[in-house]
Design a protein around this motif. Structure first.
Motif, mmCIF file in Angstrom:
data_model
loop_
_atom_site.group_PDB
_atom_site.id
_atom_site.type_symbol
_atom_site.label_atom_id
_atom_site.label_comp_id
_atom_site.label_asym_id
_atom_site.label_seq_id
_atom_site.Cartn_x
_atom_site.Cartn_y
_atom_site.Cartn_z
ATOM 1 N N UNK A 133 -18.946 -2.902 9.494
ATOM 2 C CA UNK A 133 -18.421 -4.099 10.158
ATOM 3 C C UNK A 133 -16.944 -3.942 10.494
ATOM 4 N N UNK A 134 -16.498 -2.681 10.648
ATOM 5 C CA UNK A 134 -15.128 -2.441 11.058
ATOM 6 C C UNK A 134 -14.165 -2.089 9.942
ATOM 7 N N UNK A 135 -14.611 -2.175 8.696
ATOM 8 C CA UNK A 135 -13.742 -1.797 7.577
ATOM 9 C C UNK A 135 -13.692 -0.280 7.435
ATOM 10 N N UNK A 136 -12.552 0.212 6.993
ATOM 11 C CA UNK A 136 -12.389 1.638 6.735
ATOM 12 C C UNK A 136 -11.390 1.853 5.623
ATOM 13 N N UNK A 137 -10.752 3.010 5.626
ATOM 14 C CA UNK A 137 -9.823 3.361 4.553
ATOM 15 C C UNK A 137 -8.646 2.389 4.482
ATOM 16 N N UNK A 138 -8.176 1.900 5.613
ATOM 17 C CA UNK A 138 -7.028 0.986 5.606
ATOM 18 C C UNK A 138 -7.346 -0.306 4.863
ATOM 19 N N UNK A 139 -8.499 -0.895 5.161
ATOM 20 C CA UNK A 139 -8.880 -2.139 4.497
ATOM 21 C C UNK A 139 -9.144 -1.904 3.011
ATOM 22 N N UNK A 140 -9.792 -0.797 2.692
ATOM 23 C CA UNK A 140 -10.058 -0.489 1.282
ATOM 24 C C UNK A 140 -8.760 -0.273 0.520
ATOM 25 N N UNK A 141 -7.791 0.377 1.175
ATOM 26 C CA UNK A 141 -6.503 0.585 0.516
ATOM 27 C C UNK A 141 -5.768 -0.740 0.317
ATOM 28 N N UNK A 142 -5.897 -1.655 1.265
ATOM 29 C CA UNK A 142 -5.296 -2.979 1.085
ATOM 30 C C UNK A 142 -5.903 -3.687 -0.119
ATOM 31 N N UNK A 143 -7.213 -3.558 -0.304
ATOM 32 C CA UNK A 143 -7.875 -4.175 -1.449
ATOM 33 C C UNK A 143 -7.344 -3.588 -2.754
ATOM 34 N N UNK A 144 -7.125 -2.284 -2.756
ATOM 35 C CA UNK A 144 -6.561 -1.624 -3.937
ATOM 36 C C UNK A 144 -5.119 -2.068 -4.155
ATOM 37 N N UNK A 145 -4.342 -2.124 -3.096
ATOM 38 C CA UNK A 145 -2.913 -2.392 -3.221
ATOM 39 C C UNK A 145 -2.613 -3.801 -3.716
ATOM 40 N N UNK A 146 -3.344 -4.802 -3.225
ATOM 41 C CA UNK A 146 -3.040 -6.171 -3.636
ATOM 42 C C UNK A 146 -3.271 -6.355 -5.129
ATOM 43 N N UNK A 147 -4.219 -5.628 -5.672
ATOM 44 C CA UNK A 147 -4.546 -5.688 -7.098
ATOM 45 C C UNK A 147 -3.772 -4.654 -7.904
ATOM 46 N N UNK A 148 -3.207 -3.656 -7.194
ATOM 47 C CA UNK A 148 -2.671 -2.463 -7.856
ATOM 48 C C UNK A 148 -3.758 -1.879 -8.768
ATOM 49 N N UNK A 149 -4.909 -1.689 -8.162
ATOM 50 C CA UNK A 149 -6.124 -1.338 -8.898
ATOM 51 C C UNK A 149 -6.149 0.129 -9.309
ATOM 52 N N UNK A 150 -6.913 0.392 -10.363
ATOM 53 C CA UNK A 150 -7.126 1.754 -10.853
ATOM 54 C C UNK A 150 -8.342 2.402 -10.205
ATOM 55 N N UNK A 151 -9.161 1.609 -9.552
ATOM 56 C CA UNK A 151 -10.359 2.102 -8.887
ATOM 57 C C UNK A 151 -10.894 1.019 -7.972
#
Length: 344
Positions: A133-151
């Motif tokens: 649906x148009x998501x890629x590495x950029x959107x996934x990285x944003x999801x990681x960054x807002x949380x400062x996630x480990x995975x």
């Protein structure tokens, strides 16, 4: 669309409150018996429940599984209570689907949790179907960054999407897109079902795509099919009830996943979730091959109450898990994994 996705999160919470039968009580753990050791030859207080997960130490093999996220005071309170409790107790936490933060920017604050859990494992979460649906590495990285996630969890929920009135049902070509995404991310990608179980074929496809962390998330706990039934547009539509018990139980999925990994000589982390409800279930899951145990539903009411209520729930699970280890004669989680404690 933005309001629709955000309101869906609250619809889910209300459905869980109204319908006790969303909890299916059929994960398979009740049928498993353990061998009691009357002479365990160990000191209860010396039992070590610590494990390593994604490069960090946890006090026990517990992950507070994905629940929610969105732009509401209630959802914000739930996630912050969970994060603070996870940090204090030294357990991991995963957030609910972060798709909502792309349509409702105000929802981002419900995922900005690192200040509340500065050291423990936090996992982001995006639906794998969003790669179509148009998501890629950029959107996934944003999801990681807002949380400062480990995975980052990529969750697979074809059943839920099939039942959901506005579901995204094109799951074609996802394995190829996941394989392309994995090397682009600077944190591990974890593949997760949401309550119908990962099959051996799913594990193999994940391995081929470069995945090394799998959450089998079997049926028997919360039925997302039944939750979506409550959101149907037509009162005569009972598809969500017909499929409320579809899929592999958590025990079936976990057992099959362990066999698949061992047969292929693969080194991967297995997370058992889907209907685990106490520390005895956790011990059984570790004996069956899990490295980490994911639990969600028992924490929801506590998280709606307070941080302290979540801490009390975690502490109760810890005591139950430690007691099960004691009665199996296991001093640490490595011994528990090797324990011949399953009553045949």
């Amino acid at each position: 669309m933005a309001d629709q996705i955000n309101s869906r999160k609250e619809d889910h919470l209300r459905a869980i409150e109204r319908d006790a039968d969303i909890e299916r009580h059929a994960s398979g753990f009740d049928a498993i018996r353990l061998t009691h050791r009357a002479l365990p030859e160990l000191d209860f207080d010396a039992i070590d429940t610590r494990v390593s997960f994604i490069g960090k130490e946890l006090s026990m093999p517990l992950l507070i599984s994905s629940m929610t996220g969105g732009d509401s005071d209630e959802i914000l309170r739930i996630n912050r209570n969970l994060a603070e409790a996870a940090e204090e107790c030294g357990v991991a936490m995963a957030v609910g689907s972060q798709r909502v933060m792309f349509s409702t920017p105000a929802a981002r604050k419900s995922f900005a949790l690192r200040d509340y859990a500065p050291t423990t494992v936090l996992l982001g979460n995006i639906g794998a179907v969003q790669l179509n649906k148009g998501f890629g590495a950029d959107e996934c990285q944003q999801a990681v960054d807002v949380l400062q996630a480990d995975g980052l969890y990529l969750h697979l929920n074809p059943l839920q999407e099939a039942i959901q009135p506005e579901g995204d049902r094109d799951f074609s070509g996802l394995a190829r897109k996941i394989a392309k995404l994995v090397p682009q991310m600077d944190v591990p990608i974890l593949l997760k079902e949401v309550g119908a179980g990962l099959s051996p074929a799913d594990i193999v496809r994940g391995l081929q795509a470069g995945i090394r962390h799998f959450d089998v998330a079997g049926r028997g706990g919360t039925s997302w099919s039944r939750i979506e039934y409550h959101r149907r547009k037509d009162d005569a539509d009972d598809l969500g009830l017909v499929f409320q018990d579809w899929g592999l139980t958590t025990v079936e999925a976990l057992t099959a996943a362990k066999t698949t990994l061992e047969t292929g000589g693969h080194d991967a982390t297995l997370i058992a979730s889907g209907g685990l409800r106490n520390g005895v279930d956790m011990a059984k899951a570790i004996l069956l091959g899990a490295d980490i145990c994911g639990i969600a539903a028992p924490f929801l009411a506590a998280a709606q109450d307070s941080r302290g209520a979540v801490i009390n729930q975690i502490n109760a699970l810890h005591r139950e898990f430690r007691t099960a280890m004691f009665l199996l004669g296991c001093t640490n989680c490595d011994e528990l994994r090797r324990c011949d404690g399953l009553l045949k």
